[in-house]
Write a protein that holds these residues in place. Structure first.
Motif, PDB file in Angstrom:
ATOM      1  N   ILE A 118       0.838  -1.263   0.014  1.00 12.66           N
ATOM      2  CA  ILE A 118       0.016   0.084   0.069  1.00 12.66           C
ATOM      3  C   ILE A 118       1.070   1.292   0.099  1.00 12.66           C
ATOM      4  O   ILE A 118       1.685   1.252   1.070  1.00 12.66           O
ATOM      5  N   PRO A 119       0.896   2.169  -1.065  1.00 14.63           N
ATOM      6  CA  PRO A 119       1.593   3.324  -1.198  1.00 14.63           C
ATOM      7  C   PRO A 119       1.542   4.122   0.050  1.00 14.63           C
ATOM      8  O   PRO A 119       0.298   4.571   0.471  1.00 14.63           O
ATOM      9  N   PRO A 120       2.510   4.796   0.645  1.00 12.85           N
ATOM     10  CA  PRO A 120       2.453   5.818   1.517  1.00 12.85           C
ATOM     11  C   PRO A 120       1.832   7.271   1.201  1.00 12.85           C
ATOM     12  O   PRO A 120       2.479   8.272   1.349  1.00 12.85           O
ATOM     13  N   VAL A 121       0.532   7.251   0.810  1.00 15.51           N
ATOM     14  CA  VAL A 121      -0.082   8.422   0.271  1.00 15.51           C
ATOM     15  C   VAL A 121      -1.632   8.378   0.999  1.00 15.51           C
ATOM     16  O   VAL A 121      -2.150   7.376   1.178  1.00 15.51           O
ATOM     17  N   GLU A 122      -2.159   9.616   0.803  1.00 20.30           N
ATOM     18  CA  GLU A 122      -3.460   9.787   1.301  1.00 20.30           C
ATOM     19  C   GLU A 122      -4.550   9.653   0.236  1.00 20.30           C
ATOM     20  O   GLU A 122      -5.834   9.429   0.623  1.00 20.30           O
ATOM     21  N   LYS A 123      -4.023   9.739  -1.071  1.00 20.77           N
ATOM     22  CA  LYS A 123      -5.013   9.866  -2.212  1.00 20.77           C
ATOM     23  C   LYS A 123      -4.391   9.157  -3.130  1.00 20.77           C
ATOM     24  O   LYS A 123      -3.160   9.162  -3.556  1.00 20.77           O
ATOM     25  N   VAL A 124      -4.969   8.198  -3.624  1.00 20.64           N
ATOM     26  CA  VAL A 124      -4.837   7.227  -5.160  1.00 20.64           C
ATOM     27  C   VAL A 124      -5.679   7.586  -6.139  1.00 20.64           C
ATOM     28  O   VAL A 124      -6.865   7.977  -6.094  1.00 20.64           O
ATOM     29  N   TYR A 125      -5.142   7.430  -7.498  1.00 23.48           N
ATOM     30  CA  TYR A 125      -5.990   7.587  -8.532  1.00 23.48           C
ATOM     31  C   TYR A 125      -6.019   6.260  -9.473  1.00 23.48           C
ATOM     32  O   TYR A 125      -4.983   5.844  -9.932  1.00 23.48           O
ATOM     33  N   LEU A 126      -7.520   5.591  -9.359  1.00 24.16           N
ATOM     34  CA  LEU A 126      -7.384   4.173  -9.896  1.00 24.16           C
ATOM     35  C   LEU A 126      -7.628   3.992 -11.254  1.00 24.16           C
ATOM     36  O   LEU A 126      -8.691   4.949 -11.934  1.00 24.16           O
ATOM     37  N   MET A 127      -6.738   3.443 -12.054  1.00 23.36           N
ATOM     38  CA  MET A 127      -6.556   3.587 -13.429  1.00 23.36           C
ATOM     39  C   MET A 127      -7.690   2.292 -13.899  1.00 23.36           C
ATOM     40  O   MET A 127      -7.059   1.176 -13.888  1.00 23.36           O
ATOM     41  N   CYS A 128      -8.700   2.767 -14.308  1.00 24.69           N
ATOM     42  CA  CYS A 128      -9.537   1.622 -14.946  1.00 24.69           C
ATOM     43  C   CYS A 128      -9.718   1.488 -16.183  1.00 24.69           C
ATOM     44  O   CYS A 128     -10.328   1.638 -17.096  1.00 24.69           O
ATOM     45  N   TYR A 129      -8.394   1.116 -16.640  1.00 23.98           N
ATOM     46  CA  TYR A 129      -8.132   0.987 -18.179  1.00 23.98           C
ATOM     47  C   TYR A 129      -6.935   0.258 -18.489  1.00 23.98           C
ATOM     48  O   TYR A 129      -6.385  -0.285 -17.466  1.00 23.98           O
ATOM     49  N   SER A 130      -6.663   0.050 -19.792  1.00 23.38           N
ATOM     50  CA  SER A 130      -5.512  -1.137 -19.921  1.00 23.38           C
ATOM     51  C   SER A 130      -5.617  -2.268 -19.247  1.00 23.38           C
ATOM     52  O   SER A 130      -4.759  -2.922 -18.354  1.00 23.38           O
ATOM     53  N   THR A 131      -6.765  -3.025 -19.496  1.00 21.92           N
ATOM     54  CA  THR A 131      -7.099  -4.252 -18.556  1.00 21.92           C
ATOM     55  C   THR A 131      -6.194  -5.424 -19.374  1.00 21.92           C
ATOM     56  O   THR A 131      -6.448  -6.389 -18.745  1.00 21.92           O
ATOM     57  N   SER A 132      -5.827  -5.366 -20.541  1.00 22.13           N
ATOM     58  CA  SER A 132      -5.007  -6.264 -20.985  1.00 22.13           C
ATOM     59  C   SER A 132      -3.965  -5.646 -22.110  1.00 22.13           C
ATOM     60  O   SER A 132      -4.079  -4.673 -22.655  1.00 22.13           O
ATOM     61  N   SER A 133      -3.232  -6.417 -22.756  1.00 19.64           N
ATOM     62  CA  SER A 133      -2.132  -6.044 -23.660  1.00 19.64           C
ATOM     63  C   SER A 133      -2.781  -5.940 -25.131  1.00 19.64           C
ATOM     64  O   SER A 133      -3.480  -6.931 -25.457  1.00 19.64           O
ATOM     65  N   PRO A 134      -2.912  -4.952 -25.744  1.00 21.08           N
ATOM     66  CA  PRO A 134      -3.237  -4.789 -26.894  1.00 21.08           C
ATOM     67  C   PRO A 134      -2.504  -5.680 -28.100  1.00 21.08           C
ATOM     68  O   PRO A 134      -2.995  -5.813 -29.413  1.00 21.08           O
ATOM     69  N   LEU A 135      -1.362  -6.158 -27.765  1.00 25.22           N
ATOM     70  CA  LEU A 135      -0.348  -6.756 -28.745  1.00 25.22           C
ATOM     71  C   LEU A 135      -0.434  -8.362 -28.491  1.00 25.22           C
ATOM     72  O   LEU A 135       0.242  -8.903 -28.986  1.00 25.22           O
ATOM     73  N   GLU A 136      -1.670  -8.719 -27.946  1.00 22.83           N
ATOM     74  CA  GLU A 136      -1.997 -10.005 -27.829  1.00 22.83           C
ATOM     75  C   GLU A 136      -3.123 -10.352 -28.632  1.00 22.83           C
ATOM     76  O   GLU A 136      -3.981  -9.551 -29.011  1.00 22.83           O
ATOM     77  N   ASN A 137      -3.264 -11.830 -29.157  1.00 17.17           N
ATOM     78  CA  ASN A 137      -4.338 -12.177 -29.808  1.00 17.17           C
ATOM     79  C   ASN A 137      -5.505 -12.305 -28.947  1.00 17.17           C
ATOM     80  O   ASN A 137      -5.412 -13.351 -28.300  1.00 17.17           O
ATOM     81  N   SER A 138      -6.611 -11.407 -29.105  1.00 15.46           N
ATOM     82  CA  SER A 138      -7.493 -11.578 -27.944  1.00 15.46           C
ATOM     83  C   SER A 138      -8.827 -10.859 -28.512  1.00 15.46           C
ATOM     84  O   SER A 138      -8.696  -9.958 -29.595  1.00 15.46           O
ATOM     85  N   ASP A 139      -9.994 -11.563 -28.279  1.00 17.64           N
ATOM     86  CA  ASP A 139     -11.166 -10.756 -28.547  1.00 17.64           C
ATOM     87  C   ASP A 139     -11.775  -9.741 -27.446  1.00 17.64           C
ATOM     88  O   ASP A 139     -12.861  -9.292 -27.732  1.00 17.64           O
TER      89      ASP A 139
END
Length: 323
Positions: free
Chosen positions: A174-195
């Motif tokens: 857990i980072p030693p900060v009082e506020k975090v920014y949750l990144m709700c993207y880049s859920t997988s790599s675009p360079l993989e074969n995936s649907d």
């Protein structure tokens, strides 16, 4: 009595269907600070007083720390928003780093931020945001860096939080900060074969954030994607990205439609600034309003109140959207 019951039921349905409004702002992630009229208008419509602006990246090459792609500024970059300096640091920067180097890195980053803010007369907020995809192996040194940066700058230090860092919090810490920014993207790599949509797959996001309410840092802001790209696949199955493509860009007589968001190239030529051969395929990934709404509805159940920061402020991505 029946009338009152009916009225209550109607009000209940309306309240359940009402979209919770979240104050929103944007990331600005271009090297040259420059705003066109669409971007200025979109920014002005935001009630959030901040613009999260990438100042530079930091990497390590040959054992030395290097600032990468430091910002420049065009005279068109004018805004009443307070600038939140944001710095991306590669995870490898913290591999085998020495204690004295951590202090040096914190001081150097703070000095370069101050230098650029003064040079471009930017009205900066009392916050520095650090973006780093830290891992279990680098967490101790990264967390020490955050503490050193706070000590050096005397500012509020915040950081981004990736989905895997929520799911695997016992390993990544857990980072030693009082506020975090949750990144709700880049859920997988675009360079993989995936649907799957590699920018945002809701099922993956929900799986990683199933225990978000248990995360120890309670002040969480949410970063959501509005960007798009095209994934080019050649004859060998190798992939590369073309930024900012949309489905409407696929309307070309030299393209054969495979699906709603994928085409095959019928003729060698230059497309979107790239030479692409016959037989190459382009798949566009973009984010719909429904996807964003579904993500927000899920997050509303996990976080009491939060601001949204959309990635990123670019007329290609904001034009026509309702925030």
């Amino acid at each position: 009595m029946k009338v009152l019951q009916l009225l209550f039921a109607v009000l209940l349905v309306i309240s359940c269907n009402q979209k919770q409004k979240h104050p929103y702002s944007f990331y600005y992630w271009k090297t040259n600070l420059k705003l066109n009229e669409t971007e200025k208008k979109t920014l002005k419509e935001s009630k959030n007083p901040f613009l999260y602006t990438r100042f530079f990246d930091v990497d390590k090459a040959g054992g030395k720390f290097q600032p990468v792609a430091v910002i420049t500024k065009d005279k068109s970059f004018e805004t009443d928003k307070k600038i939140v300096p944001t710095v991306f640091i590669t995870n490898q920067t913290f591999l085998y780093i020495k204690k004295e180097e951590i202090r040096f890195l914190a001081e150097s980053i703070h000095q370069l931020i101050q230098k650029k803010a003064k040079e471009f007369q930017l009205k900066i907020n009392n916050e520095i945001q650090i973006d780093c995809d830290w891992t279990a192996g680098t967490k101790d040194d990264y967390f020490e860096f955050l503490k050193q940066l706070k000590k050096t700058s005397q500012k509020e230090i915040t950081c981004t939080l990736r989905l895997h860092q929520v799911k695997d919090k016992n390993k990544t810490g857990i980072p030693p900060v009082e506020k975090v920014y949750l990144m709700c993207y880049s859920t997988s790599s675009p360079l993989e074969n995936s649907d799957k949509n590699s920018i945002l797959d809701l099922n993956i996001m929900k799986s990683y954030l199933s225990k978000l309410e248990d995360y120890p840092i309670k002040k969480i802001e949410v970063a959501l994607p509005i960007y798009s790209w095209g994934i080019v696949t050649n004859h060998l199955g190798k992939h590369k990205l073309i930024n900012a493509l949309s489905v409407k860009d696929l309307n070309n007589p030299d393209f054969k439609k495979i699906s709603e968001n994928e085409v095959e190239i019928l003729k060698d030529g230059f497309y979107f600034g790239n030479f692409l051969s016959k037989g190459f395929k382009i798949k566009v990934e973009e984010i719909s309003e429904d996807q964003l709404e579904n993500a927000i509805q899920f997050l509303d159940k996990k976080i009491d109140t939060y601001n949204i920061i959309y990635y990123q402020l670019d007329s290609k991505f904001v034009e026509g959207r309702i925030f």
